[in-house]
Design a protein around this motif. Structure first.
Motif, PDB file in Angstrom:
ATOM      1  N   CYS A   1       0.766  -1.134  -0.024  1.00 26.12           N
ATOM      2  CA  CYS A   1      -0.141  -0.045   0.332  1.00 26.12           C
ATOM      3  C   CYS A   1       0.339   1.104   0.220  1.00 26.12           C
ATOM      4  CB  CYS A   1      -0.703   0.288   1.257  1.00 26.12           C
ATOM      5  SG  CYS A   1      -1.986   1.162   0.926  1.00 26.12           S
ATOM      6  N   VAL A   2       2.224   1.290   0.599  1.00 22.15           N
ATOM      7  CA  VAL A   2       2.447   2.430   1.064  1.00 22.15           C
ATOM      8  C   VAL A   2       3.420   2.769  -0.619  1.00 22.15           C
ATOM      9  CG1 VAL A   2       5.255   3.555   1.970  1.00 22.15           C
ATOM     10  CG2 VAL A   2       3.472   2.151   3.529  1.00 22.15           C
ATOM     11  N   GLY A   3       3.890   1.836  -1.230  1.00 20.32           N
ATOM     12  CA  GLY A   3       4.553   1.365  -2.515  1.00 20.32           C
ATOM     13  C   GLY A   3       3.666   1.890  -3.525  1.00 20.32           C
ATOM     14  N   ARG A   4       1.805   1.941  -3.497  1.00 19.93           N
ATOM     15  CA  ARG A   4       1.499   1.891  -4.769  1.00 19.93           C
ATOM     16  C   ARG A   4       0.898   3.015  -5.058  1.00 19.93           C
ATOM     17  NH1 ARG A   4      -1.235  -1.436  -7.311  1.00 19.93           N
ATOM     18  NH2 ARG A   4      -0.407  -3.825  -5.637  1.00 19.93           N
ATOM     19  N   PRO A   5       0.760   3.726  -6.526  1.00 21.65           N
ATOM     20  CA  PRO A   5       0.205   5.420  -6.594  1.00 21.65           C
ATOM     21  C   PRO A   5      -1.054   5.999  -6.131  1.00 21.65           C
ATOM     22  CG  PRO A   5       0.895   3.983  -8.664  1.00 21.65           C
ATOM     23  CD  PRO A   5       1.153   2.566  -7.168  1.00 21.65           C
ATOM     24  N   SER A   6      -1.531   6.829  -5.410  1.00 22.03           N
ATOM     25  CA  SER A   6      -2.346   6.928  -5.565  1.00 22.03           C
ATOM     26  C   SER A   6      -4.127   6.797  -6.406  1.00 22.03           C
ATOM     27  CB  SER A   6      -2.885   8.704  -4.195  1.00 22.03           C
ATOM     28  OG  SER A   6      -1.989   8.381  -3.772  1.00 22.03           O
ATOM     29  N   ALA A   7      -3.643   6.860  -7.580  1.00 23.28           N
ATOM     30  CA  ALA A   7      -3.769   7.868  -8.014  1.00 23.28           C
ATOM     31  C   ALA A   7      -5.048   6.127  -8.709  1.00 23.28           C
ATOM     32  CB  ALA A   7      -3.200   7.858  -9.851  1.00 23.28           C
ATOM     33  N   GLN A   8      -3.795   4.841  -8.609  1.00 16.97           N
ATOM     34  CA  GLN A   8      -5.043   4.094  -8.653  1.00 16.97           C
ATOM     35  C   GLN A   8      -5.652   3.479  -7.659  1.00 16.97           C
ATOM     36  OE1 GLN A   8      -1.871   0.482  -8.531  1.00 16.97           O
ATOM     37  NE2 GLN A   8      -3.135  -1.314  -9.636  1.00 16.97           N
ATOM     38  N   PHE A   9      -5.852   4.028  -6.656  1.00 19.29           N
ATOM     39  CA  PHE A   9      -6.935   3.666  -5.728  1.00 19.29           C
ATOM     40  C   PHE A   9      -7.694   4.396  -5.710  1.00 19.29           C
ATOM     41  CE2 PHE A   9      -2.815   2.855  -3.159  1.00 19.29           C
ATOM     42  CZ  PHE A   9      -3.591   1.839  -2.182  1.00 19.29           C
ATOM     43  N   THR A  10      -8.359   5.107  -7.152  1.00 17.14           N
ATOM     44  CA  THR A  10      -8.640   6.283  -7.610  1.00 17.14           C
ATOM     45  C   THR A  10      -9.373   5.487  -9.526  1.00 17.14           C
ATOM     46  OG1 THR A  10      -8.871   7.943  -6.755  1.00 17.14           O
ATOM     47  CG2 THR A  10      -9.794   8.385  -8.631  1.00 17.14           C
ATOM     48  N   TYR A  11      -8.783   4.658  -9.868  1.00 21.84           N
ATOM     49  CA  TYR A  11      -8.687   3.876 -11.197  1.00 21.84           C
ATOM     50  C   TYR A  11      -9.656   2.529 -10.716  1.00 21.84           C
ATOM     51  CZ  TYR A  11      -7.886   1.172 -15.005  1.00 21.84           C
ATOM     52  OH  TYR A  11      -8.344   0.134 -15.680  1.00 21.84           O
ATOM     53  N   ILE A  12      -9.550   1.898  -9.132  1.00 20.48           N
ATOM     54  CA  ILE A  12     -10.032   0.152  -9.310  1.00 20.48           C
ATOM     55  C   ILE A  12     -11.510   0.991  -8.442  1.00 20.48           C
ATOM     56  CG2 ILE A  12      -8.155  -0.846  -9.543  1.00 20.48           C
ATOM     57  CD1 ILE A  12      -7.305  -0.845  -6.738  1.00 20.48           C
ATOM     58  N   GLU A  13     -11.412   2.521  -7.885  1.00 19.13           N
ATOM     59  CA  GLU A  13     -12.984   2.583  -7.092  1.00 19.13           C
ATOM     60  C   GLU A  13     -12.888   2.140  -6.087  1.00 19.13           C
ATOM     61  OE1 GLU A  13     -16.234   2.513  -9.608  1.00 19.13           O
ATOM     62  OE2 GLU A  13     -15.130   3.208 -11.267  1.00 19.13           O
ATOM     63  N   THR A  14     -11.770   2.125  -5.187  1.00 24.11           N
ATOM     64  CA  THR A  14     -11.021   1.317  -3.928  1.00 24.11           C
ATOM     65  C   THR A  14     -11.291   3.046  -2.897  1.00 24.11           C
ATOM     66  OG1 THR A  14     -11.018   0.016  -2.443  1.00 24.11           O
ATOM     67  CG2 THR A  14      -9.392   1.185  -3.812  1.00 24.11           C
TER      68      THR A  14
ATOM     69  N   LEU B   1      -5.456  -7.624  -0.345  1.00 26.86           N
ATOM     70  CA  LEU B   1      -4.918  -7.934  -1.475  1.00 26.86           C
ATOM     71  C   LEU B   1      -6.213  -8.240  -2.336  1.00 26.86           C
ATOM     72  CD1 LEU B   1      -2.406  -9.876   1.120  1.00 26.86           C
ATOM     73  CD2 LEU B   1      -1.891  -7.975  -0.057  1.00 26.86           C
ATOM     74  N   ALA B   2      -6.913  -8.906  -2.025  1.00 28.45           N
ATOM     75  CA  ALA B   2      -7.795  -9.140  -3.120  1.00 28.45           C
ATOM     76  C   ALA B   2      -8.257  -7.804  -3.846  1.00 28.45           C
ATOM     77  CB  ALA B   2      -9.168  -9.890  -2.873  1.00 28.45           C
ATOM     78  N   GLN B   3      -8.542  -6.541  -3.597  1.00 33.41           N
ATOM     79  CA  GLN B   3      -9.436  -6.326  -4.375  1.00 33.41           C
ATOM     80  C   GLN B   3      -8.229  -4.823  -5.009  1.00 33.41           C
ATOM     81  OE1 GLN B   3     -11.895  -2.968  -1.943  1.00 33.41           O
ATOM     82  NE2 GLN B   3     -12.599  -3.453  -2.659  1.00 33.41           N
ATOM     83  N   VAL B   4      -7.117  -4.452  -3.867  1.00 32.02           N
ATOM     84  CA  VAL B   4      -6.542  -3.376  -4.646  1.00 32.02           C
ATOM     85  C   VAL B   4      -4.983  -4.380  -5.511  1.00 32.02           C
ATOM     86  CG1 VAL B   4      -4.690  -1.788  -4.053  1.00 32.02           C
ATOM     87  CG2 VAL B   4      -6.785  -1.922  -2.854  1.00 32.02           C
ATOM     88  N   ARG B   5      -4.253  -5.270  -4.724  1.00 28.85           N
ATOM     89  CA  ARG B   5      -2.958  -5.983  -5.664  1.00 28.85           C
ATOM     90  C   ARG B   5      -3.507  -7.058  -6.237  1.00 28.85           C
ATOM     91  NH1 ARG B   5       1.829  -6.385  -5.158  1.00 28.85           N
ATOM     92  NH2 ARG B   5       2.885  -8.449  -5.931  1.00 28.85           N
ATOM     93  N   GLY B   6      -5.062  -7.208  -6.361  1.00 30.45           N
ATOM     94  CA  GLY B   6      -5.718  -8.498  -7.405  1.00 30.45           C
ATOM     95  C   GLY B   6      -5.812  -7.380  -8.458  1.00 30.45           C
ATOM     96  N   SER B   7      -6.090  -6.569  -8.940  1.00 33.79           N
ATOM     97  CA  SER B   7      -6.616  -5.831  -9.081  1.00 33.79           C
ATOM     98  C   SER B   7      -5.484  -5.492 -10.542  1.00 33.79           C
ATOM     99  CB  SER B   7      -7.347  -4.074  -9.392  1.00 33.79           C
ATOM    100  OG  SER B   7      -6.418  -2.860  -9.345  1.00 33.79           O
ATOM    101  N   ASP B   8      -4.218  -5.463 -10.800  1.00 30.59           N
ATOM    102  CA  ASP B   8      -3.562  -5.734 -11.343  1.00 30.59           C
ATOM    103  C   ASP B   8      -3.449  -6.855 -12.303  1.00 30.59           C
ATOM    104  OD1 ASP B   8      -2.251  -3.522  -9.591  1.00 30.59           O
ATOM    105  OD2 ASP B   8      -0.607  -5.218  -8.885  1.00 30.59           O
ATOM    106  N   SER B   9      -4.057  -7.908 -12.520  1.00 31.65           N
ATOM    107  CA  SER B   9      -3.833  -8.702 -13.158  1.00 31.65           C
ATOM    108  C   SER B   9      -4.786  -8.373 -14.565  1.00 31.65           C
ATOM    109  CB  SER B   9      -5.086 -10.183 -12.763  1.00 31.65           C
ATOM    110  OG  SER B   9      -6.022  -9.636 -11.686  1.00 31.65           O
ATOM    111  N   ARG B  10      -6.484  -7.307 -13.939  1.00 32.59           N
ATOM    112  CA  ARG B  10      -7.240  -7.459 -14.460  1.00 32.59           C
ATOM    113  C   ARG B  10      -6.903  -6.653 -16.037  1.00 32.59           C
ATOM    114  NH1 ARG B  10     -11.335  -4.473 -10.327  1.00 32.59           N
ATOM    115  NH2 ARG B  10     -11.802  -6.385  -9.220  1.00 32.59           N
TER     116      ARG B  10
END
Length: 92
Positions: free
Chosen positions: A30-43, A83-92
């Motif tokens: 979570c610390v290493g992930r950009p803030s924009a990605q959280f907005t993109y996946i709507e979480t 992990l399922a919602q945010v990190r799991g969205s990498d494979s979409r």
């Protein structure tokens, strides 16, 4: 014959350390992930996830690395949802 309580305590410690590692991994991710990605996946926003995951790690330590402690269980669920919602969205 081995002491069954020693086996149970050892297994509980191993599970507790593994769950702590999962929570710590989710926090570092979570610390290493950009803030924009959280907005993109709507979480939840990144700041909210950071607070939740920090509390999860702290709760696990306060609970004494017991995997079935209340704080530990709540934190484990939170870390696995992240992990399922945010990190799991990498494979979409």
């Amino acid at each position: 014959m081995p002491d069954l309580f020693a086996v149970q305590n050892g297994l509980s410690l191993i599970i507790g350390v593994a769950l702590f590692a999962a929570k710590a991994f989710a926090l570092v991710d979570c610390v290493g992930r950009p803030s924009a990605q959280f907005t993109y996946i709507e979480t939840l926003p990144k700041r909210s996830w950071l607070i939740i995951l920090c509390l999860a790690v702290a709760g696990h330590v306060v609970d004494g690395f017991r995997p079935l402690g209340l704080l530990s269980l709540i934190g484990t669920v939170a870390a696995f949802v992240y992990l399922a919602q945010v990190r799991g969205s990498d494979s979409r």
